[in-house]
Design a protein around this motif. Structure first.
Motif, PDB file in Angstrom:
ATOM      1  N   LEU A 103      65.564  74.044  36.237  1.00  0.00           N
ATOM      2  CA  LEU A 103      64.934  73.131  37.182  1.00  0.00           C
ATOM      3  C   LEU A 103      65.075  71.688  36.695  1.00  0.00           C
ATOM      4  O   LEU A 103      65.404  70.787  37.480  1.00  0.00           O
ATOM      5  CB  LEU A 103      63.461  73.480  37.363  1.00  0.00           C
ATOM      6  N   LEU A 104      64.845  71.464  35.411  1.00  0.00           N
ATOM      7  CA  LEU A 104      64.962  70.116  34.872  1.00  0.00           C
ATOM      8  C   LEU A 104      66.397  69.610  35.006  1.00  0.00           C
ATOM      9  O   LEU A 104      66.621  68.432  35.334  1.00  0.00           O
ATOM     10  CB  LEU A 104      64.526  70.092  33.409  1.00  0.00           C
TER      11      LEU A 104
ATOM     12  N   PHE B 275      54.518  69.658  31.724  1.00  0.00           N
ATOM     13  CA  PHE B 275      54.905  70.226  33.013  1.00  0.00           C
ATOM     14  C   PHE B 275      55.664  71.545  32.888  1.00  0.00           C
ATOM     15  O   PHE B 275      55.768  72.296  33.855  1.00  0.00           O
ATOM     16  CB  PHE B 275      55.734  69.211  33.805  1.00  0.00           C
ATOM     17  N   ASN B 276      56.215  71.835  31.738  1.00  0.00           N
ATOM     18  CA  ASN B 276      56.894  73.109  31.493  1.00  0.00           C
ATOM     19  C   ASN B 276      57.954  73.442  32.544  1.00  0.00           C
ATOM     20  O   ASN B 276      58.029  74.579  33.054  1.00  0.00           O
ATOM     21  CB  ASN B 276      55.859  74.252  31.434  1.00  0.00           C
TER      22      ASN B 276
ATOM     23  N   TYR C  26      58.190  75.002  43.561  1.00  0.00           N
ATOM     24  CA  TYR C  26      57.451  74.481  42.399  1.00  0.00           C
ATOM     25  C   TYR C  26      55.951  74.504  42.681  1.00  0.00           C
ATOM     26  O   TYR C  26      55.487  74.035  43.711  1.00  0.00           O
ATOM     27  CB  TYR C  26      57.901  73.062  42.106  1.00  0.00           C
ATOM     28  N   SER C  27      55.188  75.050  41.716  1.00  0.00           N
ATOM     29  CA  SER C  27      53.732  75.142  41.893  1.00  0.00           C
ATOM     30  C   SER C  27      52.992  74.670  40.644  1.00  0.00           C
ATOM     31  O   SER C  27      51.840  75.039  40.421  1.00  0.00           O
ATOM     32  CB  SER C  27      53.335  76.588  42.215  1.00  0.00           C
TER      33      SER C  27
ATOM     34  N   ALA D 289      61.918  59.114  27.288  1.00  0.00           N
ATOM     35  CA  ALA D 289      61.369  59.345  28.626  1.00  0.00           C
ATOM     36  C   ALA D 289      60.854  60.772  28.777  1.00  0.00           C
ATOM     37  O   ALA D 289      59.842  61.012  29.460  1.00  0.00           O
ATOM     38  CB  ALA D 289      62.440  59.063  29.678  1.00  0.00           C
ATOM     39  N   SER D 290      61.517  61.728  28.125  1.00  0.00           N
ATOM     40  CA  SER D 290      61.125  63.132  28.268  1.00  0.00           C
ATOM     41  C   SER D 290      59.736  63.417  27.701  1.00  0.00           C
ATOM     42  O   SER D 290      59.117  64.431  28.058  1.00  0.00           O
ATOM     43  CB  SER D 290      62.157  64.047  27.599  1.00  0.00           C
ATOM     44  N   GLN D 291      59.220  62.537  26.863  1.00  0.00           N
ATOM     45  CA  GLN D 291      57.880  62.730  26.318  1.00  0.00           C
ATOM     46  C   GLN D 291      56.815  62.646  27.402  1.00  0.00           C
ATOM     47  O   GLN D 291      55.709  63.147  27.238  1.00  0.00           O
ATOM     48  CB  GLN D 291      57.602  61.701  25.216  1.00  0.00           C
TER      49      GLN D 291
END
Length: 275
Positions: free
Chosen positions: A126-127, A120-121, A159-160, A113-115
């Motif tokens: 945050l992740l 998005f970096n 978040y931007s 799923a992380s792929q």
């Protein structure tokens, strides 16, 4: 020894029942769950001791009853043939094997799923916040709760980055589902015991409650394992609810098989199992 129940099986039954009573009576049903269920290592609730304690936790009365009935039925026969020390080693090892298989499956799902969010970096912090959003309502993980929590976290962290579209949201949600999952129950241990029973008693005839046709253990047990594998990868449940940790069943059975194969190869003689 209680008539019809061997000593180790009796003590395992008692421990499981005590843990279930604690689960439903202390801390509004959450204290034992948070401390002793096994959470995915990325979850804030994960603790090392859960690797062992989750084997004695259960998600409900029916879950406990079914597992303890199977433990009594097959465990008593296996302990009688193996002896208490080997039986306990088999039981705990099968539980650990079940845990490794299920966590391996979870990690595969998580990194697959992380792929979908590679561009998005997100910072690690945050992740971590995102995948730990509490999206659970009752016994289920709800995408609506995750969406609400995700929105709040992005605002709080200013978040931007790139806009999170449906594909990226789906990837984050799948990562959250894995993180929120928890493992409970003796099913992996029981599957290891069942595999041992089948190897020692291949001609014994077994029946499912809803399929009252006697089937020899050497066919019955591999059939159950195959159905678990199908359920894990297809989402089609044959015997239980959809949130069952099917790969844990496979891991427990595989571990039990390997242990019994080794013992049979190295310590079996013409008269009995070496205790």
């Amino acid at each position: 020894m209680i008539r019809g129940i061997t000593d180790t099986v009796k003590h395992l039954l008692i421990i499981n029942v005590i843990m279930f009573i604690g689960t439903i009576t202390l801390g509004n049903g959450e204290l034992f769950s948070h401390w002793f269920s096994l959470y995915f290592p990325e979850n804030d609730l994960f603790k090392p001791w859960q690797i062992f304690t989750h084997m004695f936790m259960h998600g409900g009365g029916a879950h406990l009853l079914f597992n303890m009935f199977a433990l009594w039925m097959f465990g008593t026969a296996v302990e009688t043939q193996l002896g208490s020390k080997k039986f306990l080693f088999l039981y705990i090892s099968a539980g650990l094997g079940a845990m490794l298989f299920q966590l391996g499956y979870y990690y595969f799902q998580y990194y697959s799923a992380s792929q979908g969010i590679t561009g998005f970096n997100f910072s690690p912090e945050l992740l971590h916040e995102i995948i730990n959003v509490n999206s659970i309502e009752g016994d289920y993980i709800k995408p609506g709760l995750f969406h609400s929590g995700l929105s709040d976290i992005l605002v709080e962290n200013n978040y931007s980055g790139p806009q999170i579209g449906s594909d990226a949201f789906s990837s984050l949600y799948e990562m959250n589902k894995v993180t929120m999952a928890r493992m409970v129950g003796a099913s992996g241990c029981i599957m290891g015991v069942l595999a041992a029973f089948g190897m020692m008693n291949p001609e014994a005839k077994l029946m499912l409650i809803f399929l009252p046709v006697p089937i020899k253990a050497k066919y019955f047990i591999p059939g159950i394992i195959i159905l678990d594998i199908i359920s894990a990868f297809s989402g089609q449940s044959f015997f239980s609810n959809s949130n069952t940790a099917y790969m844990a069943h496979v891991g427990g059975a595989f571990t039990g098989f390997i242990i019994m194969w080794y013992w049979k190869k190295t310590q079996f003689n013409k008269n009995r199992w070496d205790r």
